[in-house]
Structures are given as C-alpha cells and as structure tokens.
Design an enzyme around this catalytic site. Structure first.
Site, short mmCIF file in Angstrom:
data_model
loop_
_atom_site.label_atom_id
_atom_site.label_comp_id
_atom_site.label_asym_id
_atom_site.label_seq_id
_atom_site.Cartn_x
_atom_site.Cartn_y
_atom_site.Cartn_z
N ASP A 1 1.50 4.02 2.83
CA ASP A 1 0.47 5.00 2.05
C ASP A 1 0.70 5.70 1.45
OD1 ASP A 1 -2.68 5.05 1.26
OD2 ASP A 1 -3.54 5.94 3.34
N ASP A 2 1.35 6.65 2.25
CA ASP A 2 1.58 8.49 1.67
C ASP A 2 2.25 9.45 2.90
OD1 ASP A 2 -0.37 8.66 -0.37
OD2 ASP A 2 -1.44 8.89 1.44
N GLU B 1 -12.11 3.14 6.22
CA GLU B 1 -10.82 3.74 7.24
C GLU B 1 -11.61 4.89 7.50
OE1 GLU B 1 -7.36 6.29 5.23
OE2 GLU B 1 -6.48 6.04 7.04
N HIS C 1 0.92 -1.13 -0.12
CA HIS C 1 -0.26 -0.01 -0.27
C HIS C 1 1.12 1.12 -0.24
CE1 HIS C 1 -4.40 2.06 0.86
NE2 HIS C 1 -3.58 2.71 0.45
ZN LIG Z 1 -3.97 4.25 0.38
#
Ligand SMILES: [Zn+2]
Length: 357
Positions: free
Chosen positions: A280-281, A202, A13
């Site tokens: 993720d980021d 989420e 991810h």
């Molecule tokens: Zn994501």
C-alpha cells in the site's frame, strides 16, 4: 524457512507517492524548501485510529509527501526506486497505482503526467529486471466526471505490454463519495480491457464491499479484508473470482486491526479467495512487500508451501501476459522445490549425508 525475498511474486497494491523512500522524500523536500511533518521522517510506522480523524491525519501526511514531487525528474525517480526496491524483494511484476491529478500542474496536465509514469515504468522494468504495469486511479473525493476523464485517459494507454496501463482504480476515504456515481468511469475502463481495481472494504465493512461489487464490478478489490465479516459477501467474491489485494501493514497503520494476527488472512484464503499481498504505502506504514509475507509466516503460521501459494495467487491476480504468468508460476515452483535451508543444518554428518565429488 526459505528466504521470502527470493520468492517470486507480484505486487498489485502500491501507491506512487506512498512507495517513496524516506531519504528520497527528505531530498525532495530540501530541494523545494518544504518543511516535512516529523511523522514522515521519524521512521516510526504510523498507528492511527480507524476514525475520520485518523484518516484525515493520514491524508494530510500523504499530501505533504505528494507536495514534494514537483517535476518529471522527481516522478521518474519515484518509479525507478519503487521498481528497484520491489525487485530486491522478489517482486517480478509491479502494478503501481497513480492518480496523475496531483502531479499534473508541474508537468503540463494529466496526459503528460500519465505518459511520464508509463515511460518511466518501461525504463525501470528494463533496468531492474521486473515488469512494471500502471494503474490509473481516480479519487472518491473528486467529482465522478473527473473519474471518467481519467478512465478515458487510462483507456488510451491500455495494454498488457511492459509499462502499459493495466487497470483503473478508485481510492481515498471509503466513507466519502457515492460509489454508484463512479460506475460509468469503470464502464469506460472495462470496455478498454482494463482491470477494475477499486479500493473497498477496509474502513467500511461487508455492506460497502457489496456496493462496490454491484456498482463497479471489480476484478480485484483494494483491501476487501472486511469481507471476512460476512460469509455471503465472501462467498460472492470467491464465486466471481474477484481477487483481494490484502495489505496487513496498512490495516494495522490505519487502525482497522490492532495487531497483525487479527488481519483475517486465513479466513480469506481458506474460503478460496485469490489473495495478493501488498504494501500500500510503505512510506507511511513502514513496512514493505516482504514484510507482508513475513506477517503471513509469523503471525498466521503460513508454511513455505502456503506462502508459495500466496505468491502464486498474486501472479494469477496480476494483469501480466499469459506467458509472463506461466514463467513466474514456474519460478514459484522452483523456489519451493529448492531445499529448505533449515533442512541443510545437519548436526549428524555421519547419518544421511552424501558427499558428492
Ligand atoms: Zn491503497
């Protein structure tokens, strides 16, 4: 306490722009004379409320970063650096997620945009000793027909070789769009043998996960942490073998949980869910892959044996070929079999130390 950066793992991810190094973003912004929001370059991890306003702020920052990626060279640099950074953290398999739509205007369309990422993934794999696969993702904010177009494009590049497209995702604000409308796009992807890897659970709770399971029939869910709030939903995830890409740093950044200890990692793992930790980021949340394993160790008390099991889960949940998976799982075993450095500290060398040589 073994070195988590040496623990072989798969990273499932990670978003294309979100993977960017801050200095790279600064470079690109300077090249295009773009003024960056302070929050992107202050090295202070985002802490937003889990509200529409919080998400809007996150999205604006993400868009500002994305607006600095304007050429094939920029796109190649991102993939190369993402692979290098992942490899340095013990990731042996990266499945990077990209929505080609935003970069398409600079490189002649969505098809060349995807082809650039695929080729860059092959080059980066060879350069950094990691396998990079590609996930093409559609956005909930766009029309479901756009998602079908992307699914068809993804299907044309499906495979399990290095650089191939391995999955099809759906990202952006979970509160937007009608999930059922995206079902046909996932059908196209599934028929091509791609993994269905939509985001879900989420910002929204178990009901949303139930809807994603019903309408999109996922192989993995991006996040899915809120399944911990409903035993039946969690049991269905376990029973169907749906993996969860859990991103603790992102959950904290987006205000889903106030602290790392509140991320229900134990609940998910104890229920038998296949969990793959992800970043993720990192650009926005200020934490990378190993940080997520550190959270499991420090905030949730995972032992080295349990951390190795988490890494093994990430490999099992990946779309790597069978032979790659077998090899990586053996490497996880080897990491665990290597002596714990803490055991090597012997303050009584007279007792129990054998000198060989
Ligand atoms: Zn994501």
């Amino acid at each position: 306490m073994r070195d988590l950066a040496r623990l072989p793992k798969a990273h499932l991810h990670l978003h294309f722009t979100g993977s960017m190094r801050v200095p790279t973003l600064v470079d690109m912004a300077a090249a295009y004379n773009v003024r960056l929001p302070e929050a992107l370059v202050d090295n202070d991890p985002l802490r937003l409320p889990a509200t529409e306003r919080g998400w809007f702020r996150f999205q604006r920052l993400y868009d500002a970063a994305r607006a600095c990626v304007r050429s094939e060279a920029d796109m190649r640099r991102l993939v190369d650096e993402a692979a290098a950074d992942d490899a340095a953290e013990g990731s042996r398999r990266l499945e990077i997620q990209v929505d080609p739509t935003s970069y398409a205007p600079f490189v002649g369309g969505i098809t060349p945009a995807v082809e650039i990422v695929i080729d860059a993934a092959r080059v980066a794999s060879a350069a950094h000793g990691i396998e990079v696969g590609v996930i093409v993702a559609a956005s909930r904010m766009k029309h479901p027909l756009d998602a079908r177009t992307l699914a068809r494009l993804a299907a044309r590049h499906a495979g399990d070789g290095v650089g191939d497209v391995v999955g099809f995702g759906l990202s952006n604000d979970e509160r937007r769009g009608d999930t059922s409308q995206f079902g046909p796009a996932f059908d196209i992807a599934r028929r091509a043998g791609l993994a269905a890897v939509p985001h879900g659970g989420e910002l929204l709770g178990p009901d949303h996960i139930g809807e994603v399971m019903r309408e999109l029939v996922p192989d993995r869910i991006g996040h899915g942490v809120r399944a911990a709030e409903d035993e039946r939903v969690l049991a269905a995830i376990v029973e169907r073998g749906v993996a969860l890409e859990v991103n603790p740093g992102s959950n904290i950044g987006l205000g889903v949980y106030a602290e790392a200890s509140e991320v229900p990692l134990r609940t998910l793992v104890d229920a038998g869910a296949l969990v793959a930790l992800g970043a993720d980021d990192p650009l926005l949340f200020g934490s990378r892959l190993v940080d997520q394993y550190e959270i499991a160790r420090t905030a949730h008390g995972f032992t080295d044996t349990e951390l190795a099991a988490l890494a093994a889960s990430s490999i099992r949940a990946s779309r790597a070929s069978e032979s790659t998976r077998t090899r990586l799982l053996a490497e996880v075993d080897a990491w665990l079999l290597a002596p714990d450095p803490a055991d090597a500290v012997d303050t009584h060398p007279a007792r129990g130390t054998v000198t060989i040589g």
